[in-house]
Design an enzyme around this catalytic site. Structure first.
Site, PDB file in Angstrom:
ATOM      1  N   TYR A  34      38.495  30.232  43.654  1.00  0.00           N
ATOM      2  CA  TYR A  34      37.483  31.154  43.300  1.00  0.00           C
ATOM      3  C   TYR A  34      38.473  32.072  42.064  1.00  0.00           C
ATOM      4  O   TYR A  34      39.894  32.578  41.401  1.00  0.00           O
ATOM      5  CB  TYR A  34      38.958  33.120  44.733  1.00  0.00           C
ATOM      6  CG  TYR A  34      37.582  32.447  45.449  1.00  0.00           C
ATOM      7  CD1 TYR A  34      36.566  33.181  46.372  1.00  0.00           C
ATOM      8  CD2 TYR A  34      38.675  31.617  47.389  1.00  0.00           C
ATOM      9  CE1 TYR A  34      36.192  33.444  47.333  1.00  0.00           C
ATOM     10  CE2 TYR A  34      37.679  31.655  48.232  1.00  0.00           C
ATOM     11  CZ  TYR A  34      36.385  32.238  48.289  1.00  0.00           C
ATOM     12  OH  TYR A  34      35.965  32.510  49.478  1.00  0.00           O
ATOM     13  N   TRP A  37      38.732  35.494  41.366  1.00  0.00           N
ATOM     14  CA  TRP A  37      39.682  36.437  42.386  1.00  0.00           C
ATOM     15  C   TRP A  37      41.024  35.982  42.448  1.00  0.00           C
ATOM     16  O   TRP A  37      42.401  36.506  42.784  1.00  0.00           O
ATOM     17  CB  TRP A  37      39.155  36.345  43.939  1.00  0.00           C
ATOM     18  CG  TRP A  37      37.688  37.164  43.353  1.00  0.00           C
ATOM     19  CD1 TRP A  37      36.242  36.781  43.753  1.00  0.00           C
ATOM     20  CD2 TRP A  37      37.868  38.917  43.914  1.00  0.00           C
ATOM     21  NE1 TRP A  37      35.578  38.286  44.047  1.00  0.00           N
ATOM     22  CE2 TRP A  37      36.035  39.463  43.593  1.00  0.00           C
ATOM     23  CE3 TRP A  37      38.532  40.345  43.664  1.00  0.00           C
ATOM     24  CZ2 TRP A  37      36.395  40.653  43.654  1.00  0.00           C
ATOM     25  CZ3 TRP A  37      38.447  41.463  43.836  1.00  0.00           C
ATOM     26  CH2 TRP A  37      37.036  41.467  43.472  1.00  0.00           C
ATOM     27  N   VAL A 169      23.481  42.463  39.209  1.00  0.00           N
ATOM     28  CA  VAL A 169      23.263  41.823  37.896  1.00  0.00           C
ATOM     29  C   VAL A 169      22.081  41.448  37.988  1.00  0.00           C
ATOM     30  O   VAL A 169      21.060  40.822  39.108  1.00  0.00           O
ATOM     31  CB  VAL A 169      24.636  41.024  37.604  1.00  0.00           C
ATOM     32  CG1 VAL A 169      24.049  39.284  36.538  1.00  0.00           C
ATOM     33  CG2 VAL A 169      25.852  41.249  37.653  1.00  0.00           C
ATOM     34  N   LEU A 443      28.119  53.524  51.926  1.00  0.00           N
ATOM     35  CA  LEU A 443      26.662  53.581  51.910  1.00  0.00           C
ATOM     36  C   LEU A 443      25.832  52.277  51.103  1.00  0.00           C
ATOM     37  O   LEU A 443      26.799  51.463  50.274  1.00  0.00           O
ATOM     38  CB  LEU A 443      25.833  54.506  50.752  1.00  0.00           C
ATOM     39  CG  LEU A 443      26.372  55.427  51.529  1.00  0.00           C
ATOM     40  CD1 LEU A 443      26.007  56.777  50.205  1.00  0.00           C
ATOM     41  CD2 LEU A 443      26.063  56.645  52.785  1.00  0.00           C
TER      42      LEU A 443
END
Length: 443
Positions: A34, A37, A169, A443
């Site tokens: 990662y 991250w 993106v 949402l």
């Protein structure tokens, strides 16, 4: 065939279909892989967590004063979410490039009215909607958003945070690594307002989920769902038997009415009490937020621009229950499909005053959601979707929801926390606990 036998066969079929998807979703890369991250304040997988709280402690003077650098051919721009032309650009970007299911059969269809509702809650900030444009043409090719929220996690102090959403993106630019730059830039802008934590969700596994929920679907128009590839016919069943199984009455068993602004104070009180009783991690609502999220300014139910549908139950003139769902249509992408749009209702927040025990609470919630499903069907929705959060696991089977192949991972940025139950066992199958689980619906 008896109803019990039918339900047993259908449940086995649903579980078999779902289990085919679980192994791939369980695969997470090694921490070292990662690349982005591992540089961020997020917990590692299986990290021992002795205490909950922020990972990094920074001050305003530590915040970078200028935007992060982009490749030379791109430039930063702020989306004016009160400008219809800008909202249309965001809509076009999301429509062509945002979330699809794994089979590229369906894509979320965020309307302009939906985005206006989702992006402008109380406290929204103009600088929290950055986008990336092609410098030469001005074309929008990437977007991310943040909205303010407050998170109550167990008995910890209230977490002042943001919800990160709509990271998108352009498909042709995925190799440009714009997403990490977008995340760093929105983090910088939020930090400038002295906010250091964030909540976000993703279908992919990142370091490191605080919880994982699963989508469940209740067919309302089974024939339509079958024709567009959303539903299948289980073994030894027919289309006619499936239609019969999912047929609903027209009458709602509870005496409900549409929520109005006059109900905000009462709904706020029962919602906060319910979330405290039924969840370990929930949004802490203000009365202004209750008004925004649950009282749609469009009152006509059949209006295409209406997004959220909220209802209350009264007893002796007092609001005792509340439930809501919102509209999010899906575009059907398969060329062979006879229909191009799926009208979907998503279960939103609900609350009850029946809090004497977990069973009393869950029994009442089942009645509320049963009413919501009938109302959604009467309004022409074709499927009703829920996640395995709050008290949902206690009624999904009884109300004839079927498990989907979609999972939603919840993440906290710059906050270390013990796992929160997501309504699933270790095999990612439905598990209802009398205790508390996820109480945040994004949402």
């Amino acid at each position: 065939m008896s109803a019990d036998k039918f339900n047993e066969i259908l449940k086995m079929f649903q579980q078999q279909m779902a289990m085919q998807d679980i192994p791939d979703r369980e695969k997470a890369k090694k921490w070292e892989e990662y690349l982005f991250w591992k540089t961020q304040p997020v917990p590692k997988f299986d990290e021992d967590i002795d205490s909950e709280g922020p990972i990094e402690h920074k001050k305003l003077e530590d915040v970078r004063p200028t935007p992060y650098n982009l490749p030379a051919e791109y430039e930063w721009s702020d989306v004016d979410i009160e400008n219809p032309e800008h909202i249309q650009e965001v809509y076009d970007l999301l429509y062509d490039n945002y979330v699809e299911d794994d089979d590229a059969t369906f894509r979320f269809k965020y309307s302009a009215s939906f985005l206006d509702w989702a992006l402008k809650p109380p406290g929204w900030q103009k600088t929290w909607y950055p986008c990336v444009r092609v410098a030469a043409t001005g074309k929008m090719v990437a977007f991310i958003s943040a909205i303010p929220t407050s998170i109550q996690l167990r008995d910890n102090d209230l977490i002042k945070a943001v919800e990160i959403n709509f990271l998108c993106v352009h498909k042709k630019l995925r190799s440009k690594r714009l997403a990490p730059v977008l995340i760093k830039e929105i983090t910088r802008r939020v930090n400038q307002k002295d906010i250091w934590q964030a909540l976000y969700t993703a279908g992919v596994v990142l370091p490191s989920p605080v919880s994982t929920c699963r989508y469940y679907h209740r067919p309302l128009n089974w024939t339509k769902l079958y024709e567009i590839g959303f539903s299948a016919i289980p073994p030894n069943q027919t289309a006619a038997s499936m239609v019969a199984r999912y047929t609903l009455p027209k009458e709602v068993p509870l005496k409900v009415r549409a929520m109005t602004k006059a109900d905000v104070k009462a709904v706020h009180a029962i919602l906060q009490n319910y979330l405290s009783a039924a969840s370990e991690m929930s949004q802490h609502f203000s009365e202004e937020e209750v008004a925004h999220w649950f009282v749609d300014p469009i009152s006509e139910d059949k209006n295409d621009d209406k997004i959220v549908y909220s209802y209350v139950v009264e007893e002796d003139g007092k609001v005792i229950d509340f439930f809501s769902f919102y509209k999010l249509d899906h575009t059907v992408l398969k060329e062979w499909a006879t229909e191009s749009n799926l009208r979907a209702a998503y279960g939103f927040y609900y609350a009850t005053s029946s809090l004497s025990s977990a069973k009393a609470r869950q029994d009442r919630v089942k009645e509320l959601i049963g009413s919501a499903v009938i109302l959604a069907n009467n309004l022409g929705f074709e499927v009703y979707n829920e996640l395995t959060l709050l008290d949902n696991p206690s009624h999904l089977d009884d109300l004839k929801f079927g498990c989907g192949d979609g999972y939603l991972n919840y993440y906290l940025f710059n906050y270390r926390a013990q796992p929160v139950h997501g309504g699933l066992d270790k095999q990612k199958q439905l598990e209802q606990l009398d205790g508390k689980g996820v109480g945040v619906i994004m949402l």
